[in-house]
Design an enzyme around this catalytic site. Structure first.
Site, PDB file in Angstrom:
ATOM      1  N   HIS A   1       0.823  -1.219   0.000  1.00  9.35           N
ATOM      2  CA  HIS A   1       0.000   0.000   0.000  1.00  9.35           C
ATOM      3  C   HIS A   1       0.848   1.256   0.000  1.00  9.35           C
ATOM      4  CE1 HIS A   1       0.796   0.725   4.314  1.00  9.35           C
ATOM      5  NE2 HIS A   1       0.674  -0.588   4.463  1.00  9.35           N
TER       6      HIS A   1
ATOM      7  N   CYS B   1       2.896  -5.076   6.745  1.00  9.37           N
ATOM      8  CA  CYS B   1       2.634  -4.932   5.316  1.00  9.37           C
ATOM      9  C   CYS B   1       3.855  -4.352   4.601  1.00  9.37           C
ATOM     10  CB  CYS B   1       1.419  -4.039   5.094  1.00  9.37           C
ATOM     11  SG  CYS B   1      -0.136  -4.760   5.661  1.00  9.37           S
TER      12      CYS B   1
END
Length: 332
Positions: A291, A307
């Site tokens: 992201h 992440c």
């Protein structure tokens, strides 16, 4: 010649390469002509504190090769050196993190004269609904309509992959608020082949994301934040399940992490200043993905919650290259 950017901002039709030889700025500021004219002989030129024209030009040229230096800021930092090292590997030059004469020539440094371009602010730019501020607390963010940019400098900096400091140095005393205003911006345009990626490698030891196509040709590379000691990223292979642009963000302390005193599930609105920025690329491992970020300067320098975090523009570039089903490998 018109420029195109992976972020596809409004007003691109007004973006035209220009030498801008008539532009002037006060001492210690930078001009488009000064940066565009940089050659290898300027490599060791002593400059005042602030963005270095040689590094600005090198960063833009690396970006054009899809070897992202992160934020184009004109400073000799970790992400810039990682990009140089990757470019040298791709060009089969001796290992290293410095731009020697051969690397400079391979980048086209002495012949490129359009790394700083002219952009004309549009009505849409001037009408953007800026947020007054973005609170840190997720409960307060959840009450907002959108997690927007907070200033024209932030919006334009992200659009052209550059720091607000560099934007201001190139355009001193500008408020960036009037339609029709011509400004100088970095021109790190890329020409990514949509859907060409066959594999993505997240290399934990170097904090780099490598995008590979047919025959393992490197299509792009990005500096990245990949997990942390407290919440490490997984190991092994997963697949991309879906790609969400302009996503909202669901905060669930039972599945994710504890943010402040928030113990309830919250839905945060979309926007470039949201926790996952402008793109969410979901992986087949629940709650894990690739992201963007509201703080591009901190990519690869601070921890994530397991992440893979990229700058918004690199996440958007990656989203163009991949599609559901592409394998993502976490490599030690």
């Amino acid at each position: 010649m018109k420029l195109s950017h992976s972020s596809k901002p409004a007003g691109l039709a007004a973006l035209v390469v220009a030498a801008m030889t008539t532009w002037t700025s006060p001492a210690l500021a930078l001009t488009a002509t000064e940066i565009n004219a940089v050659n290898f002989a300027d490599r060791n030129k002593v400059v005042e504190p602030g963005p270095n024209p040689f590094i600005v030009k090198a960063q833009v040229l690396l970006s054009r090769r899809s070897v992202s230096p992160g934020v184009i800021d004109g400073f000799d930092g970790e992400n810039f050196r990682k990009a140089v090292a990757q470019f040298r590997r791709q060009e089969r030059l001796p290992d290293g993190e410095d731009i020697d004469e051969q690397a400079w020539l391979n980048l086209g440094g002495d012949t490129a004269n359009d790394v700083i371009a002219e952009y004309t602010l549009t009505d849409k730019d001037a009408a953007y609904d800026f947020a007054d501020a973005i609170p840190r607390d997720y409960a307060k963010q959840a009450k907002m309509k959108r997690l927007s940019y907070t200033s024209p400098q932030e919006m334009l900096g992200e659009r052209f992959h550059m720091s607000e400091t560099l934007l201001t140095a190139l355009n001193p005393r500008q408020a960036f608020s009037e339609p029709g205003l011509r400004i100088a911006v970095a021109s790190g345009r890329r020409s990514s082949e949509k859907g060409a990626a066959l594999r993505v490698d997240a290399i934990k030891s170097t904090g780099m994301v490598m995008v590979l196509g047919a025959d393992d040709v490197v299509l792009a590379s990005y500096p990245a934040t990949i997990g942390s000691e407290d919440t490490p990223s997984p190991s092994g292979e997963f697949k991309i399940e879906r790609i969400a642009r302009n996503p909202n963000y669901t905060y669930d302390p039972e599945k994710n992490f504890q943010q402040g005193k928030n113990t309830e599930t919250l839905t945060l609105p979309p926007g470039p200043n949201g926790p996952v920025g402008t793109v969410w690329i979901a992986l087949s491992k629940p709650t894990f993905g690739i992201h963007g970020t509201p703080e591009p300067a901190k990519v690869s320098k601070t921890n994530s919650h397991g992440c893979i975090r990229l700058t918004n523009w690199d996440a958007e570039d990656l989203a163009d290259l991949v599609k559901p089903g592409v394998v993502v490998r976490f490599v030690e």
